[in-house]
Design a protein around this motif. Structure first.
Motif, PDB file in Angstrom:
ATOM      1  N   PRO A  31     -26.348  74.277 -24.401  1.00 53.73           N
ATOM      2  CA  PRO A  31     -26.640  75.705 -24.637  1.00 53.73           C
ATOM      3  C   PRO A  31     -27.428  75.893 -25.934  1.00 53.73           C
ATOM      4  CG  PRO A  31     -24.332  75.390 -24.058  1.00 53.73           C
ATOM      5  CD  PRO A  31     -24.892  74.040 -24.319  1.00 53.73           C
ATOM      6  N   PHE A  32     -28.347  76.857 -25.901  1.00 55.14           N
ATOM      7  CA  PHE A  32     -29.195  77.086 -27.071  1.00 55.14           C
ATOM      8  C   PHE A  32     -29.009  78.502 -27.579  1.00 55.14           C
ATOM      9  CE2 PHE A  32     -33.478  78.421 -28.711  1.00 55.14           C
ATOM     10  CZ  PHE A  32     -33.345  77.777 -29.935  1.00 55.14           C
ATOM     11  N   ILE A  33     -28.579  78.619 -28.834  1.00 59.11           N
ATOM     12  CA  ILE A  33     -28.440  79.912 -29.496  1.00 59.11           C
ATOM     13  C   ILE A  33     -29.359  79.875 -30.711  1.00 59.11           C
ATOM     14  CG2 ILE A  33     -26.845  81.568 -30.551  1.00 59.11           C
ATOM     15  CD1 ILE A  33     -24.556  80.054 -29.133  1.00 59.11           C
ATOM     16  N   LYS A  34     -30.513  80.482 -30.585  1.00 62.86           N
ATOM     17  CA  LYS A  34     -31.519  80.400 -31.644  1.00 62.86           C
ATOM     18  C   LYS A  34     -30.981  80.905 -32.972  1.00 62.86           C
ATOM     19  CE  LYS A  34     -36.378  81.490 -32.610  1.00 62.86           C
ATOM     20  NZ  LYS A  34     -36.208  82.071 -33.942  1.00 62.86           N
ATOM     21  N   GLU A  35     -30.208  81.992 -32.925  1.00 61.09           N
ATOM     22  CA  GLU A  35     -29.687  82.591 -34.161  1.00 61.09           C
ATOM     23  C   GLU A  35     -28.752  81.645 -34.903  1.00 61.09           C
ATOM     24  OE1 GLU A  35     -31.139  85.434 -31.329  1.00 61.09           O
ATOM     25  OE2 GLU A  35     -29.542  83.932 -31.161  1.00 61.09           O
ATOM     26  N   ALA A  36     -28.139  80.710 -34.179  1.00 59.72           N
ATOM     27  CA  ALA A  36     -27.188  79.786 -34.805  1.00 59.72           C
ATOM     28  C   ALA A  36     -27.881  78.774 -35.710  1.00 59.72           C
ATOM     29  CB  ALA A  36     -26.382  79.054 -33.738  1.00 59.72           C
ATOM     30  N   MET A  37     -29.221  78.713 -35.651  1.00 59.39           N
ATOM     31  CA  MET A  37     -29.955  77.803 -36.519  1.00 59.39           C
ATOM     32  C   MET A  37     -30.299  78.438 -37.853  1.00 59.39           C
ATOM     33  SD  MET A  37     -32.401  75.913 -33.734  1.00 59.39           S
ATOM     34  CE  MET A  37     -33.109  74.841 -34.974  1.00 59.39           C
ATOM     35  N   GLY A  72     -25.787  81.096 -42.385  1.00 60.34           N
ATOM     36  CA  GLY A  72     -24.975  82.304 -42.475  1.00 60.34           C
ATOM     37  C   GLY A  72     -24.676  82.963 -41.147  1.00 60.34           C
ATOM     38  N   TYR A  73     -25.061  82.327 -40.039  1.00 62.48           N
ATOM     39  CA  TYR A  73     -24.789  82.894 -38.714  1.00 62.48           C
ATOM     40  C   TYR A  73     -23.282  83.075 -38.525  1.00 62.48           C
ATOM     41  CZ  TYR A  73     -24.304  82.979 -33.595  1.00 62.48           C
ATOM     42  OH  TYR A  73     -23.964  83.292 -32.305  1.00 62.48           O
ATOM     43  N   GLN A  74     -22.868  84.271 -38.084  1.00 60.87           N
ATOM     44  CA  GLN A  74     -21.448  84.590 -37.947  1.00 60.87           C
ATOM     45  C   GLN A  74     -21.028  84.787 -36.488  1.00 60.87           C
ATOM     46  OE1 GLN A  74     -19.253  84.681 -40.610  1.00 60.87           O
ATOM     47  NE2 GLN A  74     -21.022  83.903 -41.749  1.00 60.87           N
ATOM     48  N   GLY A  75     -21.939  84.552 -35.563  1.00 63.65           N
ATOM     49  CA  GLY A  75     -21.615  84.764 -34.159  1.00 63.65           C
ATOM     50  C   GLY A  75     -20.836  83.609 -33.552  1.00 63.65           C
ATOM     51  N   ASP A  76     -20.721  83.634 -32.240  1.00 61.63           N
ATOM     52  CA  ASP A  76     -19.977  82.605 -31.522  1.00 61.63           C
ATOM     53  C   ASP A  76     -20.828  81.350 -31.335  1.00 61.63           C
ATOM     54  OD1 ASP A  76     -17.779  84.277 -31.225  1.00 61.63           O
ATOM     55  OD2 ASP A  76     -18.559  85.141 -29.356  1.00 61.63           O
ATOM     56  N   PHE A  77     -20.163  80.218 -31.359  1.00 69.42           N
ATOM     57  CA  PHE A  77     -20.810  78.938 -31.085  1.00 69.42           C
ATOM     58  C   PHE A  77     -20.278  78.393 -29.761  1.00 69.42           C
ATOM     59  CE2 PHE A  77     -21.082  79.165 -35.720  1.00 69.42           C
ATOM     60  CZ  PHE A  77     -22.380  78.748 -35.953  1.00 69.42           C
ATOM     61  N   VAL A  78     -21.096  77.580 -29.098  1.00 68.15           N
ATOM     62  CA  VAL A  78     -20.626  76.792 -27.963  1.00 68.15           C
ATOM     63  C   VAL A  78     -20.313  75.413 -28.516  1.00 68.15           C
ATOM     64  CG1 VAL A  78     -21.173  75.875 -25.693  1.00 68.15           C
ATOM     65  CG2 VAL A  78     -22.059  78.106 -26.380  1.00 68.15           C
ATOM     66  N   GLY A  79     -19.039  75.102 -28.647  1.00 63.35           N
ATOM     67  CA  GLY A  79     -18.672  73.886 -29.334  1.00 63.35           C
ATOM     68  C   GLY A  79     -18.681  74.102 -30.839  1.00 63.35           C
ATOM     69  N   ALA A  80     -18.767  73.027 -31.599  1.00 63.42           N
ATOM     70  CA  ALA A  80     -18.747  73.120 -33.059  1.00 63.42           C
ATOM     71  C   ALA A  80     -20.083  73.641 -33.587  1.00 63.42           C
ATOM     72  CB  ALA A  80     -18.447  71.749 -33.656  1.00 63.42           C
ATOM     73  N   ALA A  81     -20.057  74.171 -34.827  1.00 66.00           N
ATOM     74  CA  ALA A  81     -21.262  74.751 -35.422  1.00 66.00           C
ATOM     75  C   ALA A  81     -22.377  73.720 -35.564  1.00 66.00           C
ATOM     76  CB  ALA A  81     -20.923  75.354 -36.779  1.00 66.00           C
ATOM     77  N   TYR A  82     -22.031  72.459 -35.857  1.00 66.57           N
ATOM     78  CA  TYR A  82     -23.055  71.446 -36.084  1.00 66.57           C
ATOM     79  C   TYR A  82     -23.804  71.077 -34.808  1.00 66.57           C
ATOM     80  CZ  TYR A  82     -19.245  68.437 -34.446  1.00 66.57           C
ATOM     81  OH  TYR A  82     -18.227  67.891 -33.714  1.00 66.57           O
ATOM     82  N   VAL A  83     -23.306  71.514 -33.661  1.00 64.53           N
ATOM     83  CA  VAL A  83     -23.950  71.195 -32.390  1.00 64.53           C
ATOM     84  C   VAL A  83     -25.147  72.115 -32.122  1.00 64.53           C
ATOM     85  CG1 VAL A  83     -23.592  71.161 -29.880  1.00 64.53           C
ATOM     86  CG2 VAL A  83     -21.862  70.209 -31.394  1.00 64.53           C
ATOM     87  N   ALA A  84     -25.137  73.315 -32.718  1.00 58.12           N
ATOM     88  CA  ALA A  84     -26.131  74.341 -32.383  1.00 58.12           C
ATOM     89  C   ALA A  84     -27.586  73.871 -32.476  1.00 58.12           C
ATOM     90  CB  ALA A  84     -25.903  75.578 -33.256  1.00 58.12           C
TER      91      ALA A  84
END
Length: 392
Positions: free
Chosen positions: A339-345, A348-360
């Motif tokens: 899964p790709f969440i552009k904002e997670a890159m 300071g992103y505070q939204g939900d992650f799929v798996g751990a934050a380092y996976v984003a």
């Protein structure tokens, strides 16, 4: 080849390590270690910090304002900054065009352009590739017609990295159609604020704006911005590309990212899997072998020999390693890497992650690094060059 560093070189390493520790902003290092998005301000902030120290042009001789370091000292500087999490120096100014200006530019051009590069104030872009001219660079069609004391430039460049930030661009342009294609190319410096220069973004699969198309529509360029002689640009381009391919090897970033592979594998519980450990071990062997190849180049430079014959080998192995470590990170994270969440890159992103934050960032980085075996002269072309120049 002596692989042991001297006590003086070890002391130099400690000096660089201490300075970087005290001057690299922690928020920038955090982004680098976690593959988060670096802004223009992040990259230029670090460049200016290095520029103030006199280390942005770390490969420059003293006569042009550089530190005059040996090849080994340059390698140690690159290693320590990479391991600390410093952004990679944007190479187009200090690593690529600056050596061309030093070697082939006039004293007036050196005085005009080098200080802004050394300080990090002026952002340079590279205008080489065109829609029909990539690895076959000699087929380029961007035209520069001499009219009095100016050139009129028309044409298009593409895949121009970070051109949206560029102040100046160094371009290969066609000034003659007579003879072999290589003989009619010139090396021109162009102010990107000139009327007729248009930068259009190429948005990549991950939504990132890293590369661009650059159009030249009757752009007037002073003839004083020609480097060296007209129609001799291919010679200058080869000089520059030897620096680019060595830089592309990026063995020190590979060492840093190898440790990141291990961290992710441990966190995801696959580090104890024998087959996965075998893959990490294979990658580590390749990284060490690449480092030995780089040290071989350094050893040749120390002894006054020409080391550039194996620049193609450095490019081939370095780019393959970069692709491999991004692949192993994806494999370690498994389905969570898809899964790709552009904002997670963004930091300071505070939204939900799929798996751990380092996976984003893993999928985006993996896809982005497919480019490494293409740019700077595709690996297929590099293998041909190596076959001709090294194997005979």
């Amino acid at each position: 080849m002596d692989l042991a560093f001297t006590p003086e070189e070890q002391a130099f390493r400690e000096e660089v390590r201490a300075w970087v520790r005290g001057n690299l902003p922690s928020e920038i290092a955090h982004k680098v270690h976690n593959a988060l998005h670096l802004t223009r301000d992040d990259m230029q902030r670090w460049a200016k910090i290095l520029g103030k120290k006199g280390w942005l042009g770390y490969g420059w001789p003293k006569q042009f304002g550089g530190p005059g370091w040996t090849a080994v000292q340059k390698h140690l500087f690159e290693e320590e900054t990479a391991l600390a999490g410093a952004p990679r120096i944007v190479p187009f100014g200090p690593v690529m065009v600056a050596p061309v200006i030093m070697a082939f530019g006039s004293p007036e051009q050196q005085q005009r352009f080098l200080p802004g590069i050394a300080s990090g104030e002026v952002w340079w872009s590279q205008g080489y590739s065109e829609p029909g001219s990539g690895s076959d660079l000699a087929s380029l069609k961007t035209r520069a017609e001499r009219k009095g004391d100016k050139y009129i430039v028309n044409g298009q460049k593409t895949w121009t990295t970070l051109a949206q930030y560029g102040d100046w661009i160094f371009c290969l342009v066609r000034t003659s159609t007579e003879g072999k294609p290589q003989t009619g190319i010139s090396f021109l410096l162009i102010d990107m604020k000139s009327p007729g220069v248009t930068v259009r973004p190429i948005i990549m699969l991950d939504g990132g704006h890293e590369v661009n198309e650059v159009f030249f529509d009757n752009v007037e360029v002073p003839a004083a911005n020609l480097i060296g002689e007209e129609n001799k640009g291919w010679t200058y381009a080869k000089h520059l590309l030897s620096h680019e391919r060595t830089n592309i090897a990026d063995v020190n970033r590979a060492k840093r990212e190898l440790e990141r592979v291990k961290r992710i594998a441990k966190a995801e519980g696959v580090y104890t899997d024998t087959r996965f450990r075998d893959e990490i071990a294979r990658l580590e062997v390749d990284v060490v072998a690449l480092e030995m190849l780089v040290l071989r180049v350094l050893s040749a430079e120390k002894s006054g020999k020409n080391p550039l014959d194996i620049a193609g080998l450095l490019k081939i192995k370095g780019s393959e390693i970069q692709q491999r470590y991004t692949e192993l990170m994806m494999l370690a994270a498994g389905p969570y890497a898809i899964p790709f969440i552009k904002e997670a890159m963004e930091a300071g992103y505070q939204g939900d992650f799929v798996g751990a934050a380092y996976v984003a960032p893993l999928a985006a980085t993996y896809l982005n690094m497919r480019k490494t075996t293409i740019y700077g002269g595709s690996n297929e072309v590099q293998r041909n060059i190596v076959a001709q120049t090294v194997l005979g």
